[in-house]
Design a protein around this motif. Sequence first.
Motif, PDB file in Angstrom:
ATOM      1  N   GLN A  60       0.829  -1.204   0.000  1.00  0.00           N
ATOM      2  CA  GLN A  60       0.000   0.000   0.000  1.00  0.00           C
ATOM      3  C   GLN A  60       0.864   1.255   0.000  1.00  0.00           C
ATOM      4  O   GLN A  60       0.538   2.248  -0.658  1.00  0.00           O
ATOM      5  N   ALA A  61       1.993   1.231   0.718  1.00  0.00           N
ATOM      6  CA  ALA A  61       2.886   2.386   0.730  1.00  0.00           C
ATOM      7  C   ALA A  61       3.493   2.615  -0.650  1.00  0.00           C
ATOM      8  O   ALA A  61       3.576   3.757  -1.126  1.00  0.00           O
ATOM      9  N   ASP A  62       3.909   1.539  -1.325  1.00  0.00           N
ATOM     10  CA  ASP A  62       4.509   1.682  -2.654  1.00  0.00           C
ATOM     11  C   ASP A  62       3.477   2.158  -3.677  1.00  0.00           C
ATOM     12  O   ASP A  62       3.783   2.995  -4.541  1.00  0.00           O
ATOM     13  N   VAL A  63       2.269   1.639  -3.596  1.00  0.00           N
ATOM     14  CA  VAL A  63       1.223   2.073  -4.525  1.00  0.00           C
ATOM     15  C   VAL A  63       0.875   3.542  -4.283  1.00  0.00           C
ATOM     16  O   VAL A  63       0.693   4.318  -5.234  1.00  0.00           O
ATOM     17  N   ALA A  64       0.796   3.947  -3.027  1.00  0.00           N
ATOM     18  CA  ALA A  64       0.492   5.347  -2.718  1.00  0.00           C
ATOM     19  C   ALA A  64       1.604   6.262  -3.216  1.00  0.00           C
ATOM     20  O   ALA A  64       1.340   7.355  -3.740  1.00  0.00           O
ATOM     21  N   ARG A  65       2.858   5.815  -3.085  1.00  0.00           N
ATOM     22  CA  ARG A  65       3.975   6.618  -3.575  1.00  0.00           C
ATOM     23  C   ARG A  65       3.900   6.768  -5.098  1.00  0.00           C
ATOM     24  O   ARG A  65       4.155   7.846  -5.648  1.00  0.00           O
ATOM     25  N   THR A  66       3.518   5.690  -5.768  1.00  0.00           N
ATOM     26  CA  THR A  66       3.366   5.755  -7.222  1.00  0.00           C
ATOM     27  C   THR A  66       2.233   6.690  -7.613  1.00  0.00           C
ATOM     28  O   THR A  66       2.350   7.470  -8.565  1.00  0.00           O
ATOM     29  N   ALA A  67       1.120   6.618  -6.870  1.00  0.00           N
ATOM     30  CA  ALA A  67      -0.008   7.518  -7.154  1.00  0.00           C
ATOM     31  C   ALA A  67       0.392   8.968  -6.931  1.00  0.00           C
ATOM     32  O   ALA A  67      -0.002   9.858  -7.700  1.00  0.00           O
ATOM     33  N   GLY A  68       1.180   9.235  -5.900  1.00  0.00           N
ATOM     34  CA  GLY A  68       1.639  10.590  -5.646  1.00  0.00           C
ATOM     35  C   GLY A  68       2.519  11.121  -6.760  1.00  0.00           C
ATOM     36  O   GLY A  68       2.381  12.268  -7.200  1.00  0.00           O
ATOM     37  N   LEU A  69       3.421  10.257  -7.252  1.00  0.00           N
ATOM     38  CA  LEU A  69       4.285  10.669  -8.353  1.00  0.00           C
ATOM     39  C   LEU A  69       3.471  10.924  -9.622  1.00  0.00           C
ATOM     40  O   LEU A  69       3.715  11.894 -10.354  1.00  0.00           O
ATOM     41  N   ALA A  70       2.483  10.055  -9.876  1.00  0.00           N
ATOM     42  CA  ALA A  70       1.634  10.236 -11.054  1.00  0.00           C
ATOM     43  C   ALA A  70       0.877  11.555 -10.980  1.00  0.00           C
ATOM     44  O   ALA A  70       0.757  12.281 -11.983  1.00  0.00           O
ATOM     45  N   THR A  71       0.373  11.887  -9.803  1.00  0.00           N
ATOM     46  CA  THR A  71      -0.337  13.154  -9.636  1.00  0.00           C
ATOM     47  C   THR A  71       0.572  14.338  -9.928  1.00  0.00           C
ATOM     48  O   THR A  71       0.187  15.289 -10.624  1.00  0.00           O
ATOM     49  N   ASP A  72       1.790  14.281  -9.414  1.00  0.00           N
ATOM     50  CA  ASP A  72       2.731  15.377  -9.644  1.00  0.00           C
ATOM     51  C   ASP A  72       3.101  15.493 -11.122  1.00  0.00           C
ATOM     52  O   ASP A  72       3.228  16.600 -11.661  1.00  0.00           O
ATOM     53  N   LEU A  73       3.287  14.353 -11.780  1.00  0.00           N
ATOM     54  CA  LEU A  73       3.663  14.382 -13.193  1.00  0.00           C
ATOM     55  C   LEU A  73       2.540  14.937 -14.061  1.00  0.00           C
ATOM     56  O   LEU A  73       2.781  15.724 -14.975  1.00  0.00           O
ATOM     57  N   VAL A  74       1.301  14.517 -13.771  1.00  0.00           N
ATOM     58  CA  VAL A  74       0.171  15.027 -14.547  1.00  0.00           C
ATOM     59  C   VAL A  74       0.023  16.533 -14.347  1.00  0.00           C
ATOM     60  O   VAL A  74      -0.214  17.292 -15.291  1.00  0.00           O
ATOM     61  N   ARG A  75       0.208  16.968 -13.117  1.00  0.00           N
ATOM     62  CA  ARG A  75       0.078  18.396 -12.823  1.00  0.00           C
ATOM     63  C   ARG A  75       1.191  19.209 -13.479  1.00  0.00           C
ATOM     64  O   ARG A  75       0.980  20.353 -13.885  1.00  0.00           O
ATOM     65  N   GLY A  76       2.367  18.617 -13.599  1.00  0.00           N
ATOM     66  CA  GLY A  76       3.505  19.354 -14.148  1.00  0.00           C
ATOM     67  C   GLY A  76       3.856  18.987 -15.575  1.00  0.00           C
ATOM     68  O   GLY A  76       4.999  19.175 -16.000  1.00  0.00           O
ATOM     69  N   THR A  77       2.885  18.470 -16.331  1.00  0.00           N
ATOM     70  CA  THR A  77       3.168  18.035 -17.708  1.00  0.00           C
ATOM     71  C   THR A  77       3.723  19.167 -18.556  1.00  0.00           C
ATOM     72  O   THR A  77       4.705  18.994 -19.288  1.00  0.00           O
ATOM     73  N   ARG A  78       3.116  20.338 -18.466  1.00  0.00           N
ATOM     74  CA  ARG A  78       3.569  21.451 -19.303  1.00  0.00           C
ATOM     75  C   ARG A  78       4.993  21.853 -18.961  1.00  0.00           C
ATOM     76  O   ARG A  78       5.801  22.159 -19.853  1.00  0.00           O
TER      77      ARG A  78
END
Length: 548
Positions: free
Chosen positions: A191-209
């Motif tokens: 669960q910790a690893d999946v949450a870390r991956t979700a956090g990174l995905a959120t940051d990447l989507v937000r910072g795509t530009r």
Amino acid sequence: MDGHPRTADGLLRRALRRHPRQLVAATVLLSLHQACEALVPVAIGVTIDRAVATGSVPALLACLGATALLFLVLSQAYRYGARQVVAGWFTETHLLRVEVAARVLDPHGLRDAPPSGELLSTATVDAEKAGRVVEAASLVVAGTTALAVAAVGLLAISVPLGLGVLVGTPLLVGLLQLLGPWLTRRTATQQADVARTAGLATDLVRGTRVLRGIRAEDAAADRYRRTSGTALASTLRAARAVGAYRGATVLGSGLFAVVVAGVAGALALDGAMTVGQLVTVVGLAQFLAEPVGLLGFAGQKVAEARASAARVVAVLAAEPVHPAGPVPAPGPGSVAVPDRGFHVEPGETVGVVAPDPADAADLVALLGGRRRPGPGELLLDGVDVAGLDPAAVRARVLVEPHAVVLFEGTLRSAVDPGGRAPDAALADALAAAGAHDLADLELPVADRGRSLSGGQRQRVGLARALLRAPQVLVLHDPTTAVDAVTEGDVADGLARLRSGRTTVLVTSSPALLGRCDRVVVLRDGAVVATGTHRELAGRPDYRAAVLR
């Protein structure tokens, strides 16, 4: 924070305590269902011995009627019991989500807060898994009830068989629970690893530009691939642990059923039991796999709930960044940063020009509470803000940052999230913000305001701040995305709506600075010049920063 459980087990115990009605109803009904399930082999055996073997039609009809009633009760008990389980489970999930959201939104802040993606995972996935302890608790009681009924049925036929079930079943369940800590550790890591991956995905989507602008897409993709690979590996390890646990449950219950059926067969060969009793014993032996499986399933869900509860508790019990303090007394609305020579008198509109944007950002962060002030660094009506409650300070000092954040909804909800302002006030705030092109209050607004242009987002954020009518309003570059004509409209609107209220404009806009009572120039964090816009226009550094 005070009032929140400090341990995972404490949070799970609280979850059970605050849903007594659903928990009791679910436990009773599911226990009734399991008891009826256990009585099905007994009903079949009685039918064979008292109706089939004797050839009695009345007895056969009576047995069939009783069996039909038994199935009616067990089906309805499961239907309504499952409904109570889901009600308790999802109600607890809802309460945990609200608690996590409230803790995240607490103006006192979270010390060492995880990334937003991890917080999102905690508020959704972990809250749901922790809430499932309500289901697990009811299944434990229901499975135990089924085993007790089965044991009583076997005792009525054969005392050794009944005693064997009474002794062997707790032993089997106890052995299975030895795998619980191992399963909890694997689940917590996953669960910790999946949450870390979700956090990174959120940051990447937000910072795509931004990533595209600096051509870092490949590096970001590689980083996500590695993080996702780690999450995949831990998920597979957790899946193997779950598979081993379930396999051990099925194997143990199957072997136990074989032993019971074997002993019953031997007794039947010796003539110690009738055909109907043999059918009952074999049926109960097969049925024993179900309650043992229920207990194993409940153990698995408890392990997952404990791992998720630990993550929820880590958020709820996190230390605040800003400790609570006294509420500031009502005052006229003066603001001062003595060490920097910066002060704003009540009702004054002051412009701030900073040739170095870092000086402006630091002042805005200090005034907005994003950076905790040191003792005596920031004064509100002459009182040291460092000793005041941050929530109360933010209620009096509103900072609208340059990067406007809008939520999905309508223009109405974007400007007035509380939904309490009349249409006239909304229209007035939008007009003062120069948003004449946004007249439809029901206009859909996408997440983060993506359906609006940059200038529209900026003006909606400004209108939202003006509608609040705070005692002290701080605006950071509120007109960088609008044209000169609209900028003039905004300057007029601010002068009208903020008349008599303290306002700080951190900007380089001549239209806004020209309407200020006073303008200060910041350099290296301190005020180096003060005067009106016209008076300061003769300074080379001021001209370079302001005049266009």
